[in-house]
Design a protein around this motif. Structure first.
Motif, PDB file in Angstrom:
ATOM      1  N   UNK A  39       0.843  -1.197   0.000  1.00  0.00           N
ATOM      2  CA  UNK A  39       0.000   0.000   0.000  1.00  0.00           C
ATOM      3  C   UNK A  39       0.882   1.252   0.000  1.00  0.00           C
ATOM      4  N   UNK A  40       0.756   2.055  -1.020  1.00  0.00           N
ATOM      5  CA  UNK A  40       1.378   3.369  -1.053  1.00  0.00           C
ATOM      6  C   UNK A  40       0.286   4.419  -1.062  1.00  0.00           C
ATOM      7  N   UNK A 155      -4.289  -3.756   6.783  1.00  0.00           N
ATOM      8  CA  UNK A 155      -3.429  -2.750   6.148  1.00  0.00           C
ATOM      9  C   UNK A 155      -4.252  -1.608   5.566  1.00  0.00           C
ATOM     10  N   UNK A 156      -5.435  -1.913   5.014  1.00  0.00           N
ATOM     11  CA  UNK A 156      -6.292  -0.849   4.479  1.00  0.00           C
ATOM     12  C   UNK A 156      -6.634   0.171   5.563  1.00  0.00           C
ATOM     13  N   UNK A 157      -6.901  -0.301   6.777  1.00  0.00           N
ATOM     14  CA  UNK A 157      -7.252   0.601   7.870  1.00  0.00           C
ATOM     15  C   UNK A 157      -6.070   1.475   8.272  1.00  0.00           C
ATOM     16  N   UNK A 158      -4.856   0.927   8.162  1.00  0.00           N
ATOM     17  CA  UNK A 158      -3.658   1.695   8.512  1.00  0.00           C
ATOM     18  C   UNK A 158      -3.403   2.791   7.483  1.00  0.00           C
ATOM     19  N   UNK A 159      -3.483   2.441   6.202  1.00  0.00           N
ATOM     20  CA  UNK A 159      -3.145   3.414   5.155  1.00  0.00           C
ATOM     21  C   UNK A 159      -4.273   4.409   4.915  1.00  0.00           C
ATOM     22  N   UNK A 326      -7.142  -0.108  17.847  1.00  0.00           N
ATOM     23  CA  UNK A 326      -8.238  -0.044  18.818  1.00  0.00           C
ATOM     24  C   UNK A 326      -9.583   0.295  18.187  1.00  0.00           C
ATOM     25  N   UNK A 327      -9.577   1.015  17.051  1.00  0.00           N
ATOM     26  CA  UNK A 327     -10.823   1.578  16.545  1.00  0.00           C
ATOM     27  C   UNK A 327     -11.292   1.038  15.196  1.00  0.00           C
ATOM     28  N   UNK A 333     -12.769   2.348   9.056  1.00  0.00           N
ATOM     29  CA  UNK A 333     -11.505   2.908   8.574  1.00  0.00           C
ATOM     30  C   UNK A 333     -11.090   2.300   7.240  1.00  0.00           C
ATOM     31  N   UNK A 334     -11.171   0.979   7.119  1.00  0.00           N
ATOM     32  CA  UNK A 334     -10.734   0.332   5.879  1.00  0.00           C
ATOM     33  C   UNK A 334     -11.547   0.797   4.684  1.00  0.00           C
ATOM     34  N   UNK A 335     -12.809   1.164   4.919  1.00  0.00           N
ATOM     35  CA  UNK A 335     -13.683   1.595   3.816  1.00  0.00           C
ATOM     36  C   UNK A 335     -13.322   2.976   3.293  1.00  0.00           C
TER      37      UNK A 335
END
Length: 367
Positions: A39-40, A155-159, A326-327, A333-335
């Motif tokens: 993911x970039x 990873x989607x939620x992080x980026x 946590x959230x 978030x991923x969406x």
């Protein structure tokens, strides 16, 4: 044994289409980590780089938000920068900014986000090892902080909030935090504005008002806790927006206003949204050159505090991971990741972000 190669999207000159280069991938040296990108993140700042509004010495590989899988560890590397054990196959999160720990900001101010040398070699030689994220492989050089992504965190939620969440964590730290019951206005609903909305909601802001566009992003802001959203398309008159904010805050104005719009006119408007004794956090104007007229007496007569913030410190990257872990099940978030592009399509990604077509766009080297 054939040496592997990797593709990268290169900004050769401002306002020119990105070029796709393929270059050999070197093994990591001492203290380095070789990462295969998954993911970039495509940040609005990348658009400003591309347009030449923030000049970069070209050619450079673009991308300053990365999540990827460890391919190889250089000598001496066995943990991430928080001391968590690290192995090949683990996922890591980083931004390609390495404080020097040898300048006034680092050693006297104690603020590595203001490091005078942090951007030296950030994106690397476009033809050699790079920590940038529009590429197949990134080399995290010695001294560049990175953190292991917890196994239970997508990873989607992080980026999704890329560099925005660490930036806002530093911003709220600088502004003194948000206490429960404080009225908060967020100007802008891109990733920075959405990060501000999420953190303000978690802090107990009430009411929490978000001003921005398009409607798709405002819908996410409501999912992140905004009680009221003002659509710039439906409420184009600044005076009408100001009046509505004052109405929603009981005629007081906002205790905290957060500029996350990245648009110069937002600054003057933001001053008029703030309550007596209020605070105005300026976050999004880092890459927006120009000047705007302001009325200084608003600052004086309302006892306003204006706080600027830029970038983040390593602890804020670590804290961002903790927030996401946590959230991410409570909030979608991923969406937030709505568009994915191959490295070969990085130019289209920039143009889509510039047109505000995306909530969050990412470069996914695997396609």
């Amino acid at each position: 044994m054939t040496q592997r190669t990797g593709k990268r999207a290169v900004l050769v000159a401002a306002n020119q289409p990105l070029e796709i280069w393929e270059r050999p991938v070197a093994e990591p040296g001492t203290g380095e980590v070789l990462v295969r990108l998954t993911h970039g993140g495509v940040c609005g700042t990348d658009v400003h780089f591309w347009r030449g509004e923030v000049p970069l010495p070209g050619p450079v590989v673009l991308g300053h938000e990365g999540v990827g899988v460890v391919e190889a560890l250089g000598a001496g590397v066995g943990t991430d920068y928080a001391g968590a054990p690290l192995a090949v196959g683990d996922r890591v999160y980083w931004q390609p900014v390495a404080p020097c720990h040898r300048c006034y900001a680092c050693t006297v101010l104690g603020d590595v986000s203001m490091c005078e040398n942090a951007f030296a070699g950030v994106f690397g030689d476009a033809g050699g090892p790079t920590a940038a994220s529009y590429c197949d492989y990134a080399t995290l050089r010695a001294g560049l902080p990175f953190y292991r992504v917890p196994d239970d965190t997508p990873s989607d939620a992080v980026i999704a909030l890329g560099c925005a969440l660490p930036t806002m964590l530093q911003g709220l730290e600088r502004v003194g935090g948000i206490r429960p019951g404080m009225s908060v206005v967020v100007q802008g609903c891109g990733p920075v504005g959405l990060a501000a909305t999420l953190l303000a909601h978690l802090s107990g802001a009430a009411p929490l008002i978000v001003i921005g566009a398009p409607a798709r992003r405002l819908a996410v802001a409501r999912q992140f806790g905004a009680a009221h959203t003002l659509d710039l398309h439906d409420m184009a008159d600044p005076e009408a927006r100001i009046a509505r904010v004052w109405q929603l805050t009981g005629g007081r104005g906002a205790d905290v206003v957060i500029e996350a719009a990245g648009a110069l006119p937002a600054f003057g408007e933001g001053l008029q949204l703030a309550a007596r004794g209020g605070r105005y956090l300026v976050v999004g104007l880092w890459s927006a050159p120009g000047t705007v007229p302001v009325e200084p007496r608003l600052i004086n007569n309302r006892n306003l505090r204006i706080i600027g913030t830029a970038l983040a410190q390593p602890r804020h990257l670590y804290q961002a991971l903790q927030v996401v872990q946590a959230q991410h099940q409570r909030f979608p978030l991923a969406e937030v990741v709505t568009h994915r592009y191959r490295i070969e399509d990085s130019q289209q990604a920039l143009e889509a972000v510039a047109r505000l077509e995306t909530v969050k766009a990412v470069i996914t080297p695997a396609g």
